[in-house]
Design a protein around this motif. Structure first.
Motif, mmCIF file in Angstrom:
data_model
loop_
_atom_site.group_PDB
_atom_site.id
_atom_site.type_symbol
_atom_site.label_atom_id
_atom_site.label_comp_id
_atom_site.label_asym_id
_atom_site.label_seq_id
_atom_site.Cartn_x
_atom_site.Cartn_y
_atom_site.Cartn_z
ATOM 1 N N ARG A 24 -5.442 2.365 -2.670
ATOM 2 C CA ARG A 24 -6.211 1.887 -1.528
ATOM 3 C C ARG A 24 -7.342 0.980 -2.000
ATOM 4 O O ARG A 24 -7.629 -0.056 -1.393
ATOM 5 C CB ARG A 24 -6.754 3.086 -0.751
ATOM 6 C CG ARG A 24 -6.961 2.835 0.708
ATOM 7 C CD ARG A 24 -5.723 2.358 1.458
ATOM 8 N NE ARG A 24 -4.894 3.424 1.949
ATOM 9 C CZ ARG A 24 -3.552 3.422 1.911
ATOM 10 N NH1 ARG A 24 -2.904 2.393 1.395
ATOM 11 N NH2 ARG A 24 -2.861 4.420 2.368
ATOM 12 N N THR A 25 -7.989 1.360 -3.087
ATOM 13 C CA THR A 25 -9.086 0.542 -3.603
ATOM 14 C C THR A 25 -8.578 -0.839 -4.019
ATOM 15 O O THR A 25 -9.186 -1.864 -3.675
ATOM 16 C CB THR A 25 -9.741 1.240 -4.804
ATOM 17 O OG1 THR A 25 -10.172 2.537 -4.392
ATOM 18 C CG2 THR A 25 -10.933 0.459 -5.311
ATOM 19 N N GLN A 71 -5.832 -2.298 -3.013
ATOM 20 C CA GLN A 71 -5.375 -2.985 -1.805
ATOM 21 C C GLN A 71 -6.560 -3.616 -1.077
ATOM 22 O O GLN A 71 -6.508 -4.768 -0.652
ATOM 23 C CB GLN A 71 -4.693 -1.941 -0.901
ATOM 24 C CG GLN A 71 -4.099 -2.486 0.372
ATOM 25 C CD GLN A 71 -3.543 -1.350 1.244
ATOM 26 O OE1 GLN A 71 -3.469 -0.199 0.830
ATOM 27 N NE2 GLN A 71 -3.151 -1.675 2.466
ATOM 28 N N GLN A 72 -7.636 -2.860 -0.981
ATOM 29 C CA GLN A 72 -8.792 -3.373 -0.270
ATOM 30 C C GLN A 72 -9.499 -4.470 -1.058
ATOM 31 O O GLN A 72 -10.097 -5.376 -0.478
ATOM 32 C CB GLN A 72 -9.738 -2.212 0.080
ATOM 33 C CG GLN A 72 -9.150 -1.390 1.232
ATOM 34 C CD GLN A 72 -9.696 0.012 1.340
ATOM 35 O OE1 GLN A 72 -10.478 0.463 0.503
ATOM 36 N NE2 GLN A 72 -9.285 0.729 2.373
ATOM 37 N N ARG A 121 -12.044 2.811 9.296
ATOM 38 C CA ARG A 121 -12.375 2.093 8.060
ATOM 39 C C ARG A 121 -13.809 1.546 8.140
ATOM 40 O O ARG A 121 -14.556 1.599 7.172
ATOM 41 C CB ARG A 121 -11.360 0.965 7.856
ATOM 42 C CG ARG A 121 -11.745 -0.072 6.823
ATOM 43 C CD ARG A 121 -11.384 0.349 5.416
ATOM 44 N NE ARG A 121 -11.627 -0.737 4.477
ATOM 45 C CZ ARG A 121 -12.262 -0.609 3.314
ATOM 46 N NH1 ARG A 121 -12.697 0.577 2.938
ATOM 47 N NH2 ARG A 121 -12.448 -1.630 2.523
ATOM 48 N N LEU A 164 -3.665 7.771 -4.460
ATOM 49 C CA LEU A 164 -3.900 7.138 -3.164
ATOM 50 C C LEU A 164 -5.219 6.364 -3.185
ATOM 51 O O LEU A 164 -5.303 5.233 -2.712
ATOM 52 C CB LEU A 164 -3.931 8.211 -2.064
ATOM 53 C CG LEU A 164 -4.224 7.720 -0.651
ATOM 54 C CD1 LEU A 164 -3.124 6.811 -0.143
ATOM 55 C CD2 LEU A 164 -4.406 8.892 0.305
ATOM 56 N N GLU A 165 -6.238 6.982 -3.781
ATOM 57 C CA GLU A 165 -7.534 6.316 -3.867
ATOM 58 C C GLU A 165 -7.414 5.029 -4.678
ATOM 59 O O GLU A 165 -7.971 3.988 -4.320
ATOM 60 C CB GLU A 165 -8.553 7.259 -4.519
ATOM 61 C CG GLU A 165 -9.967 6.712 -4.609
ATOM 62 C CD GLU A 165 -10.665 6.662 -3.263
ATOM 63 O OE1 GLU A 165 -10.152 7.276 -2.306
ATOM 64 O OE2 GLU A 165 -11.703 5.991 -3.156
ATOM 65 N N ARG A 204 -10.737 8.333 3.615
ATOM 66 C CA ARG A 204 -9.911 7.706 2.576
ATOM 67 C C ARG A 204 -8.664 8.541 2.261
ATOM 68 O O ARG A 204 -7.841 8.135 1.455
ATOM 69 C CB ARG A 204 -10.744 7.429 1.319
ATOM 70 C CG ARG A 204 -11.786 6.335 1.562
ATOM 71 C CD ARG A 204 -12.601 5.995 0.336
ATOM 72 N NE ARG A 204 -11.869 5.243 -0.661
ATOM 73 C CZ ARG A 204 -11.689 3.929 -0.645
ATOM 74 N NH1 ARG A 204 -12.171 3.212 0.348
ATOM 75 N NH2 ARG A 204 -11.025 3.326 -1.603
ATOM 76 N N GLY A 248 0.795 -1.231 0.000
ATOM 77 C CA GLY A 248 0.000 0.000 0.000
ATOM 78 C C GLY A 248 0.826 1.278 0.000
ATOM 79 O O GLY A 248 0.288 2.367 0.103
ATOM 80 N N ALA A 266 -14.275 2.370 -4.477
ATOM 81 C CA ALA A 266 -13.635 3.675 -4.685
ATOM 82 C C ALA A 266 -14.679 4.784 -4.629
ATOM 83 O O ALA A 266 -15.825 4.597 -5.033
ATOM 84 C CB ALA A 266 -12.920 3.705 -6.029
#
Lengths: 660, 289, 256
Positions: free
Chosen positions: A142-143, A145-146, C176, A138-139, C143, A43, A106
């Protein structure tokens, strides 16, 4: 031979940025057991630094947009050197890739009717960039990664193990792509990857028939760069060492606006959105100098007066855009010229001013992280004074030559590349926003085809097995820095070990000064000499301490990759006797028609030279053939500027002759 | 793999805990802060302590709380027979004559409970009085910590009931403020320093009450779509008149926005309604243009 | 302002032990603590272990404790210290140390896996998602998180009580959960996941005593406590501690 931990996987993805994670998701969804290896924590990849947005012709803001227009913009921006098929796939598939992110959670900024908002950017005809403020990268990371975590949760429900089918090896580095023992030395298929764990220094081997390279760029070979420490050209070097050539490595994008002061932050990016939202460039005399630098081909598209440029922000239909929004290569060159002419700012940049253009409140709302960045790092309040900016190494358009549809390398079965490490998609210059969509489109394709290729073997004996000699050689190579004080076999004693940090600094200075934004043949020749000297010294790069989390050792190993890639860049840049996109020759300032059809491929002369002592930093590049560009056929209907004003200067064979 | 994604099994060393746990970096100091980190919690503790002492004394004093036209907020409303009669003032003798203690105690329990369970006060007194933690990155002295998971601290979760109670109390204090515009003979049109104090006091009390996190939750923050969105989509016609409770009802997301008084069809929980909703919005947007 | 020599104390060691080591090191104008650590690496102790990536406050790798305060080394300018001051740099003290300034942050990755992922609304095709800006802004704030884990490090629930790590997700992952619960289209409830109830029952929301250190150290200035944790506590109270709401649900629930 060394006893090593070995694990069997179907697909190994090197790199956990946007392309790597997207590839891993796709491979896993195709049913392949997938391992991801990344140098940093999960990440933290460089993708988080992307600010502007993801280019995709969804047409949410201007319904006139479609994939054909996006394709045309991309080809134009790349000066028609793009692999046209890649540009086409990219433009066609980008909207689906963005929408897919929404189904993974996202949250993009919205239009008033609730769809994904899109913003203007340099070189894009319509507002096209899906974004989240100025932190889109970053978005994205992160998306993805999640989503990976979501897939692991599925596996946990099914197998009781989160990592049954998808595992992240974080803080691990691949030093070699392993191949089976082939009939010829470079004829074998991919069989796995040789890795070490940064924390413990422990070696291990991941055996897999398919390896996807998604390691990003090469910026850390340059002194002034917006790239993070990870950008040491690992994937480029791994491909070269495995026998896959690099394409058009001379095209390095210098972003026009990086911070120049204080020295410790020199190079950190100032997003293009600053200019998109109304920021203007001025020299020390207070003049908006960009009006003097509009090339003829762009004359009709850009404003001639400040008044017209200023009106464009409010009324883009009836006015032409200000020249601050020319493509990145043009702006970077203009800034360079102003500074050279003595009209620069006190710290060797020019002034980028939003403070006189917008109310303070608007600046803070539209450019929050820029405001924050200057306030925290430079003590500059951008709502009250101008920023000082200058060009910074940002992106490499060149990269591993891949098949447009499958992202497979052309010479090594089982080796794939996607994202910045792959070449061809962006031609000679990348448009802002096309990088993130590139990651998604070709990350997915690489994962898809790698999984199909790997699962085709089944689990049985048909799989390629890593050549044990290669494994041993890789281990010896990786341990070399600990015994640097000892002479190499057959070499005279008496050289003290070299400090890897010093070597790195010298390399960065060399590339920055001699193969930087404006290039000249004699300088590049000097650079090649310096690089070969550094390569010899790098073999003696020595480290103190032990293998547990030892940054000096890690850098010593990365040096091999940086030197290898830098040499490719310098050689290709010397070879291409024209100026195009991210490659500017002071001694060959024009764009030449013949060169439009030529791609330069960089091979390793002796990819089998995996001997422990010899190969650390030894590129030994060899002559290869030229490679006729495929893009030109489709690109022909689109017009290209200035192609007919070619001074005849080019040497006859289009070849790169690299000798040790 | 320690940098992997699975934590290592721990080995317990008796006597070492927290930042001195065997696995952590060996640093003897409880903290390495060089700033005056103790100042803020000390000031909070001193201020709160002074107020607690003074207010306890005044609450039990049962004296000097009424000087026409001003009534101490501690004694308003005054609910026992032993209250000083206040003309037109907040005298309701609900508790009759059997109550022998100070009448302040009857009513103070509500504002006290409101403040005791208040999220901001909790931070202040957990840090200031309980040193849990004394300041950020300063090790706390306690061996065990269960936070608000057990009795009695689990009761902090009933904060919203104290909010409900605090609203009428604030209403009565507003009434007192109005009465402060009388003079000592109960004639209207007076304004003294006391009146101003009352005005400031009631303004602060309402600001405090309405900035309550429970209040924010109850009036709509508990839902994932804002009331204005629901109005904008044309689906929220009934929501203005509906009770706040429906805004945080359970179930599928779109039924969460459903109001009992609404007839809006697009608030059904079926997934297609998402699109129905937005289509309707699209139409509206077009209409607006 | 010209360069000067600063006194540094840097913790060096590993899981078996270590100590603060003194350094005298050159400091130039505009530098941040990470620059100084890099200078030490390049000139004095090449094997000094430190994590870093972007050096621009965007990746959240270079978390450490500087003069006892959890901070990003790349965003701590040397100008905030006086020239006479000794600057102390230690690894994060809530996580097991690996070597020098590097700690084992796997706790956070394990907790990340325990939070049920976003559940897409069934029947809504990709590209058909419609959300209002005003509604996405709340989860968007969360976020912004760069996962530097400074909040996880500074939270006394786990920093001072190792045994709580098992049952407490920490501010980052409670945030989260709040983010997902505030997502306008998350369909977890339809899939049988009650994020509000499980926040309290499985992720340890009750351990939080809202003393706000997470918010205080957040380099992104996310209002973790006020905008995520407290609203989540209120949402959990709906499920677990508010009979009125339960009654309301019973009465107003439409027959399925």
């Amino acid at each position: 031979m060394t006893q090593l931990e070995r694990q069997q996987w179907d697909v190994v993805v090197v790199g956990a940025g946007g392309a790597g994670l997207r590839a891993a998701i796709e491979a896993r969804e195709q049913g392949a057991r997938t391992a991801v290896i990344c140098k940093s924590l999960f990440g933290k990849a460089h993708t988080v630094m992307a600010e502007g947005g993801i280019a995709a012709s969804m047409g949410n803001v201007n319904s006139g947009d479609n994939w054909q227009v996006h394709f045309r913009d991309t080809m134009r921006g790349g000066k028609f050197l793009n692999q046209w098929r890649m540009a086409e796939l990219h433009a066609r598939e980008a909207p689906d890739r963005v929408w897919e992110l929404e189904t993974w959670g996202a949250l993009f900024d919205r239009t008033p009717d609730g769809r994904i908002s899109q913003r203007n950017f340099g070189g894009h005809e319509y507002p096209r960039l899906a974004h989240v403020g100025d932190r889109t990268g970053l978005e994205l990371i992160r998306t993805l990664q999640q989503k990976i975590v979501a897939l692991q949760q599925e596996d946990f429900r099914e197998f009781g193990d989160y990592e049954a089918r998808l595992k992240i090896f974080q803080e691990c580095t691949v030093t070699r792509v392993l191949k089976e023992r082939g009939p010829k030395d470079d004829g074998g298929r991919v069989a796995g990857a040789f890795c070490y764990e940064r924390e413990s220094g422990r070696f291990f081997v991941l055996e897999a028939p398919a390896v996807v390279l998604a390691t990003g760029g090469i910026g850390k070979s340059f002194k002034v760069t917006s790239n993070s420490w990870e950008y040491t050209g690992d994937g480029h070097a791994l491909a070269l060492l495995a026998g896959a050539p690099l394409l058009n490595m001379e095209f390095v994008q210098f972003h026009p606006t990086g911070m120049v002061w204080p020295p410790s932050v020199k190079g950190i990016l100032v997003t293009e959105s600053v200019r998109g939202d109304g920021g203007v460039l001025r020299n020390s005399e207070g003049k908006r100098f960009m009006f003097d630098y509009i090339p003829d081909v762009f004359k009709e598209k850009y404003a001639e007066s400040e008044e017209e440029g200023d009106r464009w922000y409010e009324d883009p239909d009836n006015n032409r855009r200000p020249p601050e929004l020319l493509p990145r290569d043009e702006v970077a060159r203009a800034i360079n010229s102003e500074v050279k002419a003595g009209r620069g700012s006190p710290h060797g940049g020019v002034f980028l001013d939003v403070s006189t253009r917008m109310p303070a409140e608007t600046i803070r709302r539209r450019l929050p992280s820029m405001y924050h960045q200057f306030k925290e790092l430079a003590d500059v309040d951008i709502t009250a004074e101008a920023m000082e900016v200058g060009p910074t190494c940002h992106y490499v358009m060149g990269g591993v030559a891949v098949d447009s549809d499958t992202a497979a390398t052309r010479t090594v079965p089982g080796l794939y590349a996607a994202g910045e490490v792959a070449g061809g998609m962006h031609g000679s210059n990348r448009l802002g926003g096309n990088s993130l969509s590139d990651l998604l489109v070709f990350g997915r394709r690489a994962g898809l085809y790698a999984a199909q290729y790997a699962t085709g073997f089944g689990a049985g004996a048909a799989r390629p097995r890593p050549d044990t000699a290669q494994v041993d050689a890789a281990a010896a190579e990786a341990l070399r820095p600990f015994s640097a004080q000892e002479p190499e076999p057959g070499e005279a004693d008496g050289h003290p070990p070299e400090n890897p940090y010093t070597l790195h600094q010298e390399l960065q200075q060399t590339m920055n000064d001699l193969v930087g934004i404006i290039r000249r043949a004699p300088e590049m020749e000097r650079a090649l000499e310096k690089l070969s000297e550094l390569r010899v010294r790098a073999r003696r790069a020595g480290v103190e301490g032990h293998r547990q989390f030892n940054p000096g050792w890690h850098l010593a190993l990365d040096l091999r990759n940086m030197l290898l890639v830098s040499e490719c860049v310098a050689r290709a840049a010397l070879e291409r006797t024209e100026s195009r996109g991210g490659h500017t020759r002071e001694d060959c300032p024009a764009m030449e028609r013949e060169w439009r059809r030529v791609n330069l491929l960089c091979h390793l002369a002796d990819p089998a030279a995996t001997g422990a002592g010899r190969s650390a930093g030894g590129p030994d590049l060899a002559r290869t053939g030229d490679h006729r560009a495929r893009p030109s056929r489709s690109a022909r209907p689109l017009r290209e500027g200035r192609a007919d004003q070619v001074p005849r200067r080019r040497g006859a064979p289009v070849m790169i002759g690299c000798t040790a | 793999m320690a940098t992997g994604t699975e934590p290592q099994p721990r080995t317990d060393v008796p006597g070492a805990h927290g930042v001195h746990d065997a696995s952590r970096a060996t640093i003897a100091a409880r903290h390495l802060r060089t700033d005056r980190w103790w100042l803020a919690p000390a000031a909070t503790a001193a201020g709160l302590l002074a107020f607690v002492v003074y207010s306890t004394w005044r609450a039990f004093a049962n004296a000097d709380y009424y000087a026409a036209p001003y009534v101490s907020p501690f004694y308003s409303p005054c609910l026992a027979e032993n209250c000083v009669p206040m003309k037109g003032g907040p005298n309701w003798e609900i508790f009759g004559s059997w109550w022998g203690l100070s009448p302040a105690l009857l009513i103070l329990v509500f504002p006290l409970g409101f403040r005791l369970t208040c999220y901001y006060y909790r931070k202040a007194y957990y840090r200031g009085f309980w040193a849990s933690p004394p300041a950020c990155a300063v090790a706390e002295p306690h061996r065990k910590y269960t936070g608000e998971t057990r009795f009695p601290l689990v009761l902090q979760n009933i904060h919203r009931y104290f909010f409900y109670a605090a609203v009428p109390v604030a209403g009565i204090l507003t009434y007192d403020t109005v009465l402060a515009f009388r003079d000592e003979t109960y004639a209207w049109g007076h304004m003294g320093l006391g009146t101003l104090v009352f005005l400031v006091n009631i303004a602060l009390i309402w600001a405090y009450t309405f900035s309550c996190h429970s209040c924010r939750h109850i009036v709509g923050a508990g839902s994932s779509t804002s009331p204005s969105t629901r109005c904008a989509t044309g689906c929220g016609a009934g929501s203005a008149g509906s009770t706040p409770i429906t805004w945080r009802s359970p179930g599928p997301r779109w039924s969460a926005s459903r109001s009992p008084t609404s007839t809006c069809t697009c608030w059904r929980p079926a997934p297609s309604t998402t699109r129905g909703c937005s289509r309707r919005l699209d139409d509206q947007m077009k209409g607006a243009r | 302002m010209s360069g000067y020599t600063a006194a540094f104390e840097v913790w060096r060691g590993d899981a078996d032990g270590g100590q603060l080591e003194d350094f005298e090191v050159e400091v130039n104008e505009g530098e941040v603590v990470l620059d100084i650590i890099h200078r030490l690496q390049a000139t004095r102790v090449p094997d000094l272990a430190v994590r870093w990536n972007c050096k621009a406050g965007k990746c959240g790798s270079c978390s450490a404790e500087i003069n006892g305060r959890p901070r990003l080394m790349c965003m701590t300018r040397m100008s905030v210290f006086s020239r006479e001051e000794t600057v102390t740099v230690t690894p994060l003290r809530a996580f097991p140390v690996v070597r020098d300034l590097v700690t084992d942050v796997s706790f956070n990755y394990a907790k990340a896996r325990e939070v049920p992922a976003f559940v897409p609304p069934p029947g809504v095709a990709a590209g058909d998602y419609r959300m209002q800006q005003i509604d996405v802004e709340r989860p968007q704030e969360f976020r912004k998180c760069i996962e530097c884990f400074l909040c996880q490090n500074t939270c006394h629930v786990v920093r001072d009580h190792e045994e709580n790590k098992e049952s407490f997700a920490g501010p980052r992952f409670l945030m989260r959960i709040a983010e997902l619960d505030m997502h306008p289209l998350d369909a977890a409830a339809g899939a049988g996941v009650d994020r509000r109830k499980t926040a309290q029952d499985e992720h340890g929301l009750g351990y939080c005593n809202i003393t706000k250190c997470c918010t205080e150290v957040c380099p992104e200035n996310i209002q973790i406590t006020d905008n995520a944790l407290i609203p989540l506590k209120e949402r959990a109270a709906d499920r677990k501690y508010d009979p009125l709401v339960r009654l309301g649900n019973k009465i107003f629930r439409r027959p399925e």
